[in-house]
Scaffold this active site. Structure first.
Site, PDB file in Angstrom:
ATOM      1  CG  ASN A 116     -29.453-140.860 -45.419  1.00  0.00           C
ATOM      2  OD1 ASN A 116     -29.797-142.000 -45.084  1.00  0.00           O
ATOM      3  ND2 ASN A 116     -29.174-139.926 -44.544  1.00  0.00           N
TER       4      ASN A 116
ATOM      5  CG  ASN B  72     -33.164-138.603 -50.834  1.00  0.00           C
ATOM      6  OD1 ASN B  72     -33.954-137.662 -50.849  1.00  0.00           O
ATOM      7  ND2 ASN B  72     -32.006-138.544 -50.215  1.00  0.00           N
TER       8      ASN B  72
ATOM      9  CB  THR C 291     -30.020-131.229 -43.538  1.00  0.00           C
ATOM     10  OG1 THR C 291     -28.924-131.900 -44.158  1.00  0.00           O
ATOM     11  CG2 THR C 291     -30.541-130.149 -44.469  1.00  0.00           C
TER      12      THR C 291
HETATM   13  C1  8OZ Z   1     -33.058-134.218 -44.489  1.00  0.00           C
HETATM   14  C2  8OZ Z   1     -33.310-133.198 -45.372  1.00  0.00           C
HETATM   15  C3  8OZ Z   1     -32.353-132.863 -46.292  1.00  0.00           C
HETATM   16  C4  8OZ Z   1     -31.132-133.528 -46.321  1.00  0.00           C
HETATM   17  C5  8OZ Z   1     -29.499-136.733 -45.195  1.00  0.00           C
HETATM   18  C6  8OZ Z   1     -28.447-134.636 -45.685  1.00  0.00           C
HETATM   19  O1  8OZ Z   1     -30.507-137.377 -45.055  1.00  0.00           O
HETATM   20  C7  8OZ Z   1     -29.576-135.277 -45.450  1.00  0.00           C
HETATM   21  C8  8OZ Z   1     -30.887-134.566 -45.419  1.00  0.00           C
HETATM   22  C9  8OZ Z   1     -31.870-134.892 -44.511  1.00  0.00           C
HETATM   23  O2  8OZ Z   1     -28.394-137.267 -45.145  1.00  0.00           O
END
Ligand code: 8OZ
Length: 366
Positions: free
Chosen positions: A177, A234, A25
């Protein structure tokens, strides 16, 4: 012995080496949430990867969770991505698109009509996201009703069709993620009853139905999936029994004959063997049950990658951050040349700086 630098065929995609550019990203989509000319150049520069997995790209307007991430749900987005895939193909590269729905990792200000994010649950995580107003807490989600899931599955199918129309060699379903699909998989998040909640088989159902629908639409031999059984990225706790959960996921996916499985080992962008994990995760046991190609990812060094492919632990290795700072990473790994440093403050958003201005080895020669 198999070498990291040997060709391989993944599904129906023939690759010149086993080095994969991980999806990254970068928050540089232009007006209309399209990849712009800089993105064309960025991916073109990295076309010597055996396979590029393009950055996470939302399947629908409701799938967005951060500012300036690209989509694949409008005709303008398809047309813009076609310029990227044409540039990569002209350099002899191969490229798939990662299909993304963030679920509850979003903010109402990013969603159509200020809608609440949607998820398997109405419980809000402690996570933050990046909006026009900077880092903010994610908004409280709304739990999807079961009768909305056919429409969601169809959004994935349609996005996969759009990806093929845009010239991609295939797609990767983002089930890692702790975005939407992992919000259905894990019992730390999914608090539903009915056919998509409760048992492991029920929690794995949505992903399996999406993989089935996408495989029917574009061919299983052009469809892959990304998983991350141990990550708490997250701000999401692990499942109570990750080994059993992800074994079931693989049991449900194997009969589809999909092209590849892309495994993030450990904490995304962090420890491959997290110290707080009470039981180490047995990736090899999962791999034995899967018939497609196996891509391993997360913090691999040159030596580690060479060893993993030589020993058969993985068929391919995906590199993330090293590909950001080294457009010619394949050559550098082949020649054991030094790598450029990463400009960590240029990862998300901005322009050419820290995006398309990293030098190749040739450019660095005196
Ligand atoms: C970092 C910042 C925002 C999104 C992922 C799509 O971790 C992401 C992501 C990574 O899969």
């Amino acid at each position: 012995m198999t070498s990291l630098f040997d060709p391989i065929t993944v599904g129906n995609i023939s690759l010149s080496n086993r080095i994969v550019m991980a999806p990254l990203t970068r928050n540089r989509a232009i007006e209309g949430l399209l990849p712009g000319p800089l993105s064309v150049e960025y991916y073109r520069q990295r076309a010597s990867a055996g396979l590029i997995i393009a950055e996470a790209t939302q399947i629908s307007a409701m799938g967005q969770g951060y500012i300036d991430t690209p989509g694949i749900h409008t005709q303008a987005q398809v047309t813009a991505w076609r310029k990227v895939t044409d540039a990569v193909h002209a350099e002899g590269g191969r490229m798939v698109l990662q299909l993304w729905h963030v679920g509850r990792i979003s903010h109402s200000s990013l969603l159509p009509g200020g809608a609440a994010p949607v998820s398997s649950t109405s419980r809000r995580p402690n996570a933050k996201t990046f909006t026009r107003d900077g880092f903010v807490d994610v908004s409280a989600p709304r739990a999807l009703r079961d009768d909305e899931l056919p429409g969601l599955i169809d959004d994935y199918r349609q996005a996969a069709r759009h990806a093929i129309d845009a010239g991609f060699d295939g797609v990767e379903i983002h089930a890692a993620n702790n975005y939407l699909l992992e919000q259905f998989l894990r019992d730390s998040v999914n608090d539903r009853s009915g056919p998509y909640g409760g048992s492991i088989a029920n929690r794995a159902r949505l992903l399996a139905e999406i993989m089935q629908s996408v495989s029917t639409e574009i061919g299983a031999n052009r469809t892959g999936v990304r998983l991350s059984p141990m990550t708490t990225f997250n701000d999401t706790p692990r499942d109570s029994n990750p080994q059993a959960l992800y074994t079931e996921v693989i049991e449900q996916l194997t009969p589809l004959g999909i092209a590849y499985l892309h495994m993030i080992e450990g904490e995304t962008g962090g420890a491959r063997e997290p110290e707080d994990a009470t039981v180490p995760f047995d990736y090899a046991a999962l791999r034995k049950r899967f018939s497609g190609a196996w891509i391993a990812n997360n913090g691999y060094t040159r030596d580690g990658a060479i060893e993993a492919v030589a020993s058969g632990k993985a068929d391919l290795i995906a590199f993330g951050r090293p590909f950001i700072s080294n457009p010619d990473l394949v050559r550098r790994l082949r020649e054991n040349a030094p790598l450029n440093d990463l400009q960590a403050d240029k990862l998300y958003g901005g322009g050419a700086e820290g995006y398309t201005d990293y030098p190749t080895l040739d450019a660095q020669k005196p």
